[in-house]
Design an enzyme around this catalytic site. Structure first.
Site, short mmCIF file in Angstrom:
data_model
loop_
_atom_site.label_atom_id
_atom_site.label_comp_id
_atom_site.label_asym_id
_atom_site.label_seq_id
_atom_site.Cartn_x
_atom_site.Cartn_y
_atom_site.Cartn_z
N GLU A 47 24.04 -53.68 -13.26
CA GLU A 47 23.98 -54.70 -14.22
C GLU A 47 23.34 -54.29 -15.72
O GLU A 47 22.79 -53.48 -15.57
CB GLU A 47 22.90 -55.47 -13.58
CG GLU A 47 22.27 -56.82 -14.29
CD GLU A 47 21.10 -57.53 -13.38
OE1 GLU A 47 21.14 -58.71 -13.62
OE2 GLU A 47 20.34 -56.91 -12.68
N LYS A 120 25.66 -65.34 -13.14
CA LYS A 120 24.58 -64.81 -11.89
C LYS A 120 23.86 -66.38 -11.65
O LYS A 120 23.55 -67.13 -12.61
CB LYS A 120 23.68 -64.19 -12.72
CG LYS A 120 22.46 -63.85 -11.64
CD LYS A 120 21.81 -62.74 -12.36
CE LYS A 120 20.50 -62.17 -11.69
NZ LYS A 120 19.72 -61.12 -12.14
N CYS A 157 22.23 -58.86 -8.80
CA CYS A 157 21.02 -58.55 -8.41
C CYS A 157 20.27 -59.49 -7.61
O CYS A 157 20.44 -59.59 -6.79
CB CYS A 157 20.35 -58.31 -9.94
SG CYS A 157 18.68 -57.26 -9.94
#
Length: 295
Positions: A47, A120, A157
């Protein structure tokens, strides 16, 4: 849609990052090239690899790091690399879109084209992980991307802690789950070591959905005014039953590769019955925060 590919070779990488942005990108390209030399066809970087993890603290100046998808220079550079090496590259970047900012991944196919991108969905906010200051919650929804070698689902993540995200991607046909990551120590609880928990939750997604998981984390110590954050690496690849087949250590730059039999995995997943026996009509409590969709 699932691929017709019999096998695929995947790679997970990990590296440290500095404020020499060119050096970070050069290093990432070098890892891609090394992984391709080892036979990898789908190669995952961590990331926000272009810079240190700037979300350690809240500083307005870091918004200048964001780019629109259409003019993101690292993506444009790696599109050429993907085409040259004929590899699939999911590339994490700080996205600007109008007045909004997102933590995003662009999926570059093996011909260098962008097949789509994901923003995300779950945005953390805790000491040293101040992401809500920078990023809006993603609006793309969970997606499965058809690439030359496999249909891939990508979570970023904090997304990796949510089983709903993994299931949604596999329901759309994802044959691999990919998780670019930046996680390490905690300012608030310095004695906490979440590494094993972090790995286990993704191994659970793998086993529950009968798909391999590929996770790439960063390494190294990064600092801000509030203190130091040490990333614990430990990138890994599972098989479709959740068993870890390749793993890296906590501190060394690494490239992990594994060859997976997609045809065998598809057949096993179909025969196991976990998707046949699902009861979506009973899952309404998942549609609310408190488990009561009627409230």
């Amino acid at each position: 849609m699932v691929s017709k590919q019999q096998t695929v070779t995947v790679a997970a990488t990990q590296m440290s990052c500095s404020w020499d942005i060119k050096a970070n990108i050069d290093r990432a390209e070098s890892l891609i090239r090394q992984a391709a030399q080892e036979g990898a066809q789908v190669i995952l970087l961590q990331e926000l690899f272009e810079t240190p993890y700037f979300c350690i603290d809240e500083q307005d100046k870091y918004f200048a790091l964001a780019h629109n998808l259409d003019d993101q220079p690292t993506i444009q550079r790696l599109q050429k690399v993907a085409k040259e090496l004929e590899v699939v590259l999911p590339i994490s970047f700080f996205e600007s879109a109008g007045q909004a900012f997102f933590n995003s991944v662009a999926v570059i196919d093996a011909d260098g084209s962008i097949v789509g991108h994901y923003r995300k969905s779950h945005i953390p906010q805790s000491p040293a992980y101040e992401e809500k200051f920078y990023f809006s919650p993603g609006d793309t929804g969970f997606r499965a991307f058809n690439t030359r070698y496999a249909t891939v689902g990508i979570g970023i993540c904090w997304d990796q802690w949510f089983p709903e995200a993994a299931r949604a991607m596999v329901l759309q046909g994802a044959e691999l789950l990919l998780y670019p990551t930046a996680i390490g120590s905690e300012f608030a609880t310095p004695a906490l070591n979440s590494k094993d928990h972090w790995q286990r939750v993704m191994q659970g997604h793998s086993a529950a959905n009968v798909v391999p998981v590929i996770a790439s984390n960063r390494i190294g110590k990064e600092s801000c005014d509030a203190g130091d954050l040490t990333f614990y690496g430990s990138s890994f690849i599972t098989d479709h039953l959740g068993s870890m087949i390749e793993s890296a250590d906590r501190s060394n730059e690494s490239i992990l590769t594994a060859t997976l039999d997609l045809k065998e995995i598809r057949e096993y997943r179909s025969s196991w019955g976990i998707f046949r026996d699902r009861r979506p009509d009973l899952y309404g409590s998942l549609l609310s925060l408190d488990g009561n969709p009627g409230s």
